[in-house]
Write an enzyme that holds these catalytic residues in place. Structure first.
Site, short mmCIF file in Angstrom:
data_model
loop_
_atom_site.label_atom_id
_atom_site.label_comp_id
_atom_site.label_asym_id
_atom_site.label_seq_id
_atom_site.Cartn_x
_atom_site.Cartn_y
_atom_site.Cartn_z
N HIS A 157 42.06 43.23 40.39
CA HIS A 157 42.57 44.11 39.34
C HIS A 157 43.98 44.57 39.70
O HIS A 157 44.42 44.41 40.84
CB HIS A 157 41.62 45.29 39.12
CG HIS A 157 41.29 46.07 40.35
ND1 HIS A 157 40.42 45.62 41.33
CD2 HIS A 157 41.74 47.26 40.80
CE1 HIS A 157 40.33 46.51 42.30
NE2 HIS A 157 41.13 47.52 42.02
N ARG A 163 50.50 57.92 33.65
CA ARG A 163 49.06 57.69 33.79
C ARG A 163 48.58 58.37 35.05
O ARG A 163 49.27 58.35 36.08
CB ARG A 163 48.82 56.17 33.87
CG ARG A 163 47.37 55.77 34.00
CD ARG A 163 47.21 54.27 33.72
NE ARG A 163 45.80 53.92 33.75
CZ ARG A 163 45.14 53.65 34.86
NH1 ARG A 163 45.76 53.66 36.03
NH2 ARG A 163 43.85 53.36 34.82
N HIS A 208 44.86 43.10 43.51
CA HIS A 208 44.10 43.19 44.76
C HIS A 208 42.62 43.31 44.45
O HIS A 208 42.24 43.56 43.30
CB HIS A 208 44.53 44.43 45.56
CG HIS A 208 44.20 45.72 44.86
ND1 HIS A 208 44.93 46.20 43.78
CD2 HIS A 208 43.20 46.62 45.05
CE1 HIS A 208 44.39 47.33 43.37
NE2 HIS A 208 43.33 47.60 44.10
N ASP A 212 39.20 45.58 45.95
CA ASP A 212 38.96 46.77 46.78
C ASP A 212 38.02 46.37 47.91
O ASP A 212 36.97 45.74 47.67
CB ASP A 212 38.33 47.89 45.93
CG ASP A 212 39.33 48.46 44.92
OD1 ASP A 212 40.54 48.17 45.03
OD2 ASP A 212 38.88 49.19 44.02
C1 LIG Z 1 48.24 46.85 51.21
C2 LIG Z 1 47.16 47.57 51.43
C3 LIG Z 1 46.87 48.88 50.76
C4 LIG Z 1 45.39 49.04 51.04
C5 LIG Z 1 45.32 48.54 52.46
C6 LIG Z 1 46.04 47.20 52.34
O1 LIG Z 1 46.51 46.69 53.55
C7 LIG Z 1 45.07 46.20 51.66
C8 LIG Z 1 43.99 46.95 50.82
C9 LIG Z 1 44.57 48.14 50.05
C10 LIG Z 1 43.50 49.06 49.45
C11 LIG Z 1 43.10 48.73 48.00
C12 LIG Z 1 41.98 49.68 47.57
C13 LIG Z 1 42.28 51.14 47.93
O2 LIG Z 1 43.26 51.65 47.05
C14 LIG Z 1 42.77 51.26 49.39
C15 LIG Z 1 42.86 52.72 49.82
C16 LIG Z 1 41.88 50.45 50.26
O3 LIG Z 1 40.89 50.81 50.86
O4 LIG Z 1 42.34 49.14 50.32
C17 LIG Z 1 44.07 50.45 49.52
C18 LIG Z 1 44.79 50.46 50.89
C19 LIG Z 1 45.85 51.55 50.99
O5 LIG Z 1 46.39 52.01 49.98
O6 LIG Z 1 46.18 51.89 52.13
O1 LIG Z 2 44.99 53.48 39.31
C1 LIG Z 2 44.08 52.76 38.94
O2 LIG Z 2 43.55 52.84 37.83
C2 LIG Z 2 43.51 51.71 39.89
C3 LIG Z 2 44.23 51.69 41.21
C4 LIG Z 2 43.53 50.84 42.21
O3 LIG Z 2 43.08 49.77 41.90
C5 LIG Z 2 43.36 51.35 43.57
O4 LIG Z 2 43.82 52.48 43.86
O5 LIG Z 2 42.73 50.64 44.39
FE LIG Z 3 41.81 48.94 43.43
#
Ligand SMILES: C=C1C[C@]23C[C@@]1(O)CC[C@H]2[C@@]12CC[C@H](O)[C@@](C)(C(=O)O1)[C@H]2[C@@H]3C(=O)O
Ligand SMILES: O=C(O)CCC(=O)C(=O)O
Ligand SMILES: [Fe+2]
Length: 339
Positions: free
Chosen positions: A267, A277, A210, A212
């Site tokens: 990543h 981890r 994904h 961020d």
């Molecule tokens: C599948 C998903 C988890 C996420 C929200 C989403 O719909 C798409 C983006 C995902 C992500 C990736 C980065 C962060 O870990 C996170 C908190 C964010 O802002 O976007 C996660 C979201 C999540 O875990 O709810």
């Molecule tokens: O756990 C990690 O090192 C990265 C996880 C990650 O990419 C995320 O939480 O968005």
């Molecule tokens: Fe991430």
């Protein structure tokens, strides 16, 4: 403190990802010393080519990290029913094996909190209140310092890009209503090593690929391997991160604001079959009503603005409806609907 080995049933087939392109170890991955006068130039170069870099000499005391790691481990060691009081995540709260609300799964458990007291969510408050005073102060002390670090790095980026207002990015994070959050991921050891090896060539997804969505993410992890980034040629490289360094990742909003100069890097995390981890990630996001668009000073006369304007709230809403690996940039792309 020793990390915990959890038993999570391996019966969900979606953990068993298709064999992925093998990852390689890049030994020359950019490492920036924040006290180096050249830091801003090196940061810009790294963000253009890799959308990420390692950061050393960052000034965050090790004690703050160790305290938070220990408190997080105490949290994860609690019985499941105790942790599940903050479940399901909305997205804040405690989650296990499921990521987001669109059927993404991963070999992990985690908690996610928004940290700004002006906009804190009920689930984040619950998580803080159900835990000890030590947990709360570890979270608070760490987030104050890592937020400052975020701002420092963002100022260096602006300077490196030759932008006059060097707080152009950092002011979005330091604002009282900024939407920043803290995530702690725990990837337990998978006890069924043999099963994973046979079924999936040894790959078990901890956190699927994904980007961020925010401006910037700053990761700190224990010494365990697992984090990988995708290079521009589509190959994956494993990032070896020692316990004292940070890993900085460019988020989607920063790619937009720099009109594509900086790359929001894909990543993922592969679960480690030998040791667990623990990672701590701070996501720097702007206030929900902030308009995000390419900075005019970064769109030269010959170029055009690649992205349209959206508020963070608009983008965040759409992003959180998407699957983890989806390309969310289409929302920002000006010409996507003409294709
Ligand atoms: C599948 C998903 C988890 C996420 C929200 C989403 O719909 C798409 C983006 C995902 C992500 C990736 C980065 C962060 O870990 C996170 C908190 C964010 O802002 O976007 C996660 C979201 C999540 O875990 O709810
Ligand atoms: O756990 C990690 O090192 C990265 C996880 C990650 O990419 C995320 O939480 O968005
Ligand atoms: Fe991430």
């Amino acid at each position: 403190m020793a990390l915990i080995s959890h038993q999570i049933a391996l019966n969900d087939e979606s953990f068993l990802v298709k064999p992925c392109k093998p990852s390689t170890l890049v030994t020359e991955f950019p490492e920036v010393d924040l006290s180096d006068p050249q830091a801003k130039t090196l940061i810009v170069k790294a963000c253009q080519h890799f959308g990420s870099f390692k950061l050393v000499n960052h000034g965050v005391p090790q004690e703050l990290v160790t305290n938070l790691q220990n408190e997080a481990l105490k949290f994860f060691m609690q019985p499941q029913f105790q942790k599940q009081k903050a479940c399901p995540p909305d997205p804040y709260g405690y989650g296990s094996k499921r990521i987001g609300s669109n059927n993404d799964v991963g070999w992990l458990e985690y908690f996610l909190l928004n940290t700004n007291l002006d906009v804190i969510s009920p689930k984040s408050l619950l998580l803080l209140e159900q835990n000890s005073e030590n947990f709360r102060s570890a979270v608070n002390n760490y987030t104050v310092r890592v937020k400052n670090l975020c701002c420092e790095v963002l100022k260096q980026m602006a300077e490196g890009l030759g932008i006059e207002a060097k707080n152009v990015f950092s002011k979005l994070i330091s604002s009282e209503r900024s939407d920043c959050c803290l995530r702690v991921n725990h990837y337990p050891i998978c006890s069924k090593v043999e099963e994973v090896k046979t079924l999936n060539e040894g790959n078990l997804i901890g956190f699927g690929e994904h980007t961020d969505p925010q401006i910037i993410s700053i990761i700190r992890a224990n010494n365990t391997a697992g984090l990988e980034i995708c290079l521009q040629d589509g190959t994956w490289v494993s990032i070896s991160l020692d316990h004292a360094s940070y890993f900085v990742i460019v988020g989607d909003l920063l790619q937009v604001m720099t009109n594509g100069r900086f790359k929001s890097v894909k990543h993922r995390v592969l679960a480690n079959l030998c040791s667990s981890r623990l990672s701590i990630i701070y996501f720097g996001g702007p206030s929900l009503d902030e308009n995000i668009a390419p900075l005019p000073s970064l769109v030269s006369k010959e170029e055009e603005s690649l992205y349209k304007k959206l508020t963070w709230q608009e983008y965040k809403n759409a992003a959180y409806k998407s699957r983890l690996s989806e390309n969310r940039f289409r929302l920002f792309e000006k010409y996507a609907s003409l294709a």
